[in-house]
Design a protein around this motif. Structure first.
Motif, PDB file in Angstrom:
ATOM      1  N   VAL A  91       7.417  -2.544 -12.337  1.00  0.00           N
ATOM      2  CA  VAL A  91       7.195  -3.985 -12.427  1.00  0.00           C
ATOM      3  C   VAL A  91       5.975  -4.418 -11.622  1.00  0.00           C
ATOM      4  O   VAL A  91       5.440  -5.508 -11.835  1.00  0.00           O
ATOM      5  N   GLU A  92       5.529  -3.562 -10.707  1.00  0.00           N
ATOM      6  CA  GLU A  92       4.356  -3.889  -9.900  1.00  0.00           C
ATOM      7  C   GLU A  92       3.707  -2.593  -9.429  1.00  0.00           C
ATOM      8  O   GLU A  92       4.404  -1.647  -9.066  1.00  0.00           O
ATOM      9  N   ALA A  93       2.385  -2.561  -9.432  1.00  0.00           N
ATOM     10  CA  ALA A  93       1.619  -1.410  -8.926  1.00  0.00           C
ATOM     11  C   ALA A  93       0.459  -1.942  -8.103  1.00  0.00           C
ATOM     12  O   ALA A  93      -0.222  -2.875  -8.515  1.00  0.00           O
ATOM     13  N   GLU A  94       0.275  -1.353  -6.915  1.00  0.00           N
ATOM     14  CA  GLU A  94      -0.787  -1.780  -6.006  1.00  0.00           C
ATOM     15  C   GLU A  94      -1.542  -0.575  -5.473  1.00  0.00           C
ATOM     16  O   GLU A  94      -0.986   0.525  -5.388  1.00  0.00           O
ATOM     17  N   GLU A  95      -2.788  -0.799  -5.073  1.00  0.00           N
ATOM     18  CA  GLU A  95      -3.561   0.236  -4.396  1.00  0.00           C
ATOM     19  C   GLU A  95      -2.832   0.652  -3.125  1.00  0.00           C
ATOM     20  O   GLU A  95      -2.117  -0.145  -2.515  1.00  0.00           O
ATOM     21  N   PHE A  96      -3.022   1.890  -2.709  1.00  0.00           N
ATOM     22  CA  PHE A  96      -2.443   2.400  -1.464  1.00  0.00           C
ATOM     23  C   PHE A  96      -3.543   3.175  -0.738  1.00  0.00           C
ATOM     24  O   PHE A  96      -3.537   4.403  -0.690  1.00  0.00           O
ATOM     25  N   PRO A  97      -4.532   2.450  -0.179  1.00  0.00           N
ATOM     26  CA  PRO A  97      -5.694   3.109   0.415  1.00  0.00           C
ATOM     27  C   PRO A  97      -5.381   3.940   1.663  1.00  0.00           C
ATOM     28  O   PRO A  97      -6.145   4.827   2.011  1.00  0.00           O
ATOM     29  N   GLN A  98      -4.229   3.699   2.311  1.00  0.00           N
ATOM     30  CA  GLN A  98      -3.879   4.454   3.513  1.00  0.00           C
ATOM     31  C   GLN A  98      -3.360   5.858   3.199  1.00  0.00           C
ATOM     32  O   GLN A  98      -3.240   6.692   4.087  1.00  0.00           O
ATOM     33  N   ALA A  99      -3.038   6.141   1.953  1.00  0.00           N
ATOM     34  CA  ALA A  99      -2.493   7.452   1.579  1.00  0.00           C
ATOM     35  C   ALA A  99      -3.573   8.525   1.682  1.00  0.00           C
ATOM     36  O   ALA A  99      -4.759   8.264   1.492  1.00  0.00           O
ATOM     37  N   ARG A 100      -3.157   9.752   1.987  1.00  0.00           N
ATOM     38  CA  ARG A 100      -4.104  10.872   2.108  1.00  0.00           C
ATOM     39  C   ARG A 100      -4.676  11.277   0.755  1.00  0.00           C
ATOM     40  O   ARG A 100      -5.826  11.643   0.653  1.00  0.00           O
ATOM     41  N   LYS A 101      -3.856  11.250  -0.292  1.00  0.00           N
ATOM     42  CA  LYS A 101      -4.307  11.564  -1.650  1.00  0.00           C
ATOM     43  C   LYS A 101      -4.303  10.274  -2.459  1.00  0.00           C
ATOM     44  O   LYS A 101      -3.547   9.365  -2.136  1.00  0.00           O
ATOM     45  N   PRO A 102      -5.128  10.180  -3.535  1.00  0.00           N
ATOM     46  CA  PRO A 102      -5.166   8.939  -4.318  1.00  0.00           C
ATOM     47  C   PRO A 102      -3.770   8.548  -4.824  1.00  0.00           C
ATOM     48  O   PRO A 102      -3.154   9.275  -5.594  1.00  0.00           O
ATOM     49  N   SER A 103      -3.278   7.421  -4.328  1.00  0.00           N
ATOM     50  CA  SER A 103      -1.900   7.005  -4.592  1.00  0.00           C
ATOM     51  C   SER A 103      -1.811   5.514  -4.868  1.00  0.00           C
ATOM     52  O   SER A 103      -2.717   4.753  -4.533  1.00  0.00           O
ATOM     53  N   TYR A 104      -0.672   5.143  -5.441  1.00  0.00           N
ATOM     54  CA  TYR A 104      -0.335   3.736  -5.650  1.00  0.00           C
ATOM     55  C   TYR A 104       1.023   3.461  -5.036  1.00  0.00           C
ATOM     56  O   TYR A 104       1.870   4.355  -4.923  1.00  0.00           O
ATOM     57  N   ARG A 105       1.236   2.200  -4.669  1.00  0.00           N
ATOM     58  CA  ARG A 105       2.563   1.724  -4.277  1.00  0.00           C
ATOM     59  C   ARG A 105       3.172   1.085  -5.515  1.00  0.00           C
ATOM     60  O   ARG A 105       2.528   0.257  -6.169  1.00  0.00           O
TER      61      ARG A 105
END
Length: 123
Positions: A31-45
């Motif tokens: 229902v929602e996807a956001e950037e997760f720049p703090q993750a070590r590998k390219p990820s989304y929340r």
């Protein structure tokens, strides 16, 4: 525990069917996807709706290489919903979103090929 992602990795050790039944894998809709720049590998929340019995849960998923943010809302995914929550950087991940490694080792989401009700359990 290290999980092998290679297609040629041997099968894991044999387990009892009752052990498999303890893992609660359900379908939910992102229902929602956001950037997760703090993750070590390219990820989304992600926020994933698993229906009325389980509700909306948060997850961190290393899927940014294969998926654009805008294509994720409305997409159904499979996740383990009965692991304890896990802190991933500043985010508490409540479910483990499932995927398989592509030829480059990047995550491809695991989902049904037709729409099923949110909260449907794998059997």
């Amino acid at each position: 525990m290290h999980v092998a992602h290679a297609a040629d990795a041997p099968a894991a050790e044999e387990i009892a069917f009752d052990d498999f039944l303890k893992v609660d894998i359900r379908i939910g809709t992102i229902v929602e996807a956001e950037e997760f720049p703090q993750a070590r590998k390219p990820s989304y929340r992600l926020k994933i709706d698993f229906g009325p019995a389980i509700g909306v849960k948060k997850s961190s998923a290393q899927i940014a290489t294969n998926y654009a943010l805008g294509e994720l809302p409305g997409r159904q995914v499979a996740a383990v919903v009965n692991f304890p929550p896990r802190q991933i950087g500043p985010v508490m991940s409540e479910v483990l979103t499932l995927g398989f490694a592509d030829a480059a080792g990047e995550v491809v989401l695991f989902a049904p090929d037709v729409h099923v009700p949110n909260g449907s359990r794998l059997f």
